[in-house]
Design a protein around this motif. Structure first.
Motif, PDB file in Angstrom:
ATOM      1  N   TYR A  13       0.830  -1.201   0.000  1.00  0.00           N
ATOM      2  CA  TYR A  13       0.000   0.000   0.000  1.00  0.00           C
ATOM      3  C   TYR A  13       0.872   1.262   0.000  1.00  0.00           C
ATOM      4  N   ALA A  16       2.292   1.820  -3.401  1.00  0.00           N
ATOM      5  CA  ALA A  16       1.253   2.307  -4.306  1.00  0.00           C
ATOM      6  C   ALA A  16       0.978   3.790  -4.082  1.00  0.00           C
ATOM      7  N   ALA A  20       1.672   6.600  -6.923  1.00  0.00           N
ATOM      8  CA  ALA A  20       0.558   7.401  -7.419  1.00  0.00           C
ATOM      9  C   ALA A  20       0.827   8.887  -7.235  1.00  0.00           C
ATOM     10  N   PRO A  26      -0.017   2.759 -10.291  1.00  0.00           N
ATOM     11  CA  PRO A  26       0.141   1.483  -9.587  1.00  0.00           C
ATOM     12  C   PRO A  26      -1.104   0.607  -9.690  1.00  0.00           C
ATOM     13  N   VAL A  57      -6.326   3.604  -6.641  1.00  0.00           N
ATOM     14  CA  VAL A  57      -5.426   2.513  -7.015  1.00  0.00           C
ATOM     15  C   VAL A  57      -6.254   1.432  -7.708  1.00  0.00           C
TER      16      VAL A  57
END
Length: 356
Positions: A13, A16, A20, A26, A57
């Motif tokens: 996470y 990501a 981003a 991602p 995401v």
């Protein structure tokens, strides 16, 4: 660039969110599908702490979907999931598609190289000595990022793709990477297992009783000396192979931005800066269930191959196995698939530069 992250824990996470925010795209694939249900429904991923972001995401339906249009693939989950994810990814990986392992454990890059060789597929495998961030998940769509590391060791298998791997990592995550002399150097650069051994073993009852306790605050002088002694075993193995690696003091300094001192003093400074966080509140913790079989065991193996026995590492495995009532080293599903334990040091060093 489309970056597909195989894994859905705090590190995945955090990666990501970072990507981003930096303008990349991602994609997350959760092997179980459980962790990403809320994100699949359109909720934003929220990161707080060292990364402040609210970002969309994309969640992949399956591993094939995750890899199909990817420009880069990242493996970002605990080491006990690496073989399973690699096995799922192998049929979909194509020639030249870079794979980043964050972070590398237990010669997982060699396992990936072996599987690719059987398919006659070649691609750069980029390995990190540790994770880009430290983070904790606070819910199905939220993580707290404690720190983003200033420096990160990186190498590539095969070694002749080193510049390509370094440039890729720098493009994605900034000017923070330090080239290391191949996979063997990275295998001896992940200090988390030895550090977690000292922290977990000497605070095991706190974990078992579910106490809330300061992790860095409880790296007392005695715990610090134990970690320094563990580090001396690792450094002796690295010296045998002629492989420069960071010391544990350098690791803490670069990870948490504190001046170099003793391990205990540096941890107390981390607490003073408000970066320490809490230790595990259960013995069902990756500090043991991941780091013992996938972190300590490879170091013990390298100690035997190099003629520099890692007695404290081996003792830690034995003591924790006794405390848990199980053979923790038996949980490693990567080393048995490689058959490298009986290799000579020169043959292993060569394999870690060329791959299969």
């Amino acid at each position: 660039m489309r970056v597909s992250i195989l894994g859905a824990g705090a590190i995945a996470y955090g990666l990501a969110a970072y990507l981003a925010e930096a303008g990349f795209a991602p994609v997350i694939w959760s092997p179980s599908g459980e962790r990403t249900k809320a994100l699949s429904s359109g909720e934003l991923l929220k990161a707080t702490g060292a990364i402040e972001a609210m970002v969309p995401v994309r969640i992949a339906r399956d591993c094939k979907d995750a890899i199909a249009d990817a420009d880069v693939v990242m493996i970002a989950l605990p080491a006990y999931g690496h073989k399973m994810v690699i096995d799922a990814a192998i049929p979909h990986l194509r020639e030249g598609l870079p794979v980043i392992i964050s972070s590398h454990s237990s010669f997982g890059a060699l396992y990936l190289s072996k599987q690719l060789a059987e398919r006659k597929v070649r691609l750069p495998i980029v390995v990190w000595g540790t994770t880009l961030i430290t983070a904790r998940q606070r819910g199905p769509t939220e993580i707290y990022v404690a720190t983003v590391r200033n420096k990160l060791d990186v190498a590539t298998l095969p070694f002749d793709a080193q510049d390509e791997g370094f440039d890729l990592c720098t493009k994605l995550f900034g000017d923070r990477f330090v080239k290391r002399d191949g996979l063997l150097a990275i295998s001896l650069s992940n200090l988390n297992p030895q550090n977690h051994l000292g922290i977990a073993l000497l605070n095991l009852t706190r974990m078992e009783k579910g106490e809330q306790w300061s992790q860095c605050g409880n790296v007392t002088p005695a715990v610090g000396r134990f970690i320094e002694a563990l580090d001396a075993e690792r450094l002796a193995i690295a010296a045998h192979f002629g492989t420069p690696v960071r010391t544990v003091e350098e690791h803490y300094s670069l990870s948490y931005h504190v001046p170099i001192s003793s391990v205990s003093a540096m941890n107390q400074e981390i607490v003073r800066k408000g970066l320490g966080g809490f230790g595990p509140t259960t013995i069902e913790s990756r500090y043991i269930l991941e780091d013992v079989p996938f972190g300590l065991l490879p170091t013990v193996m390298l100690g035997k191959i190099s003629g520099n026995p890692a007695f404290l590492h081996q003792s830690g495995i034995s003591i924790l196995s006794a405390a848990y009532g199980r053979d923790l080293k038996g949980d490693n599903d990567i080393l048995p698939a490689l058959g490298i334990e009986g290799m000579g040091d020169a043959d292993l060093a060569s394999l870690c530069r060329k791959g299969f």
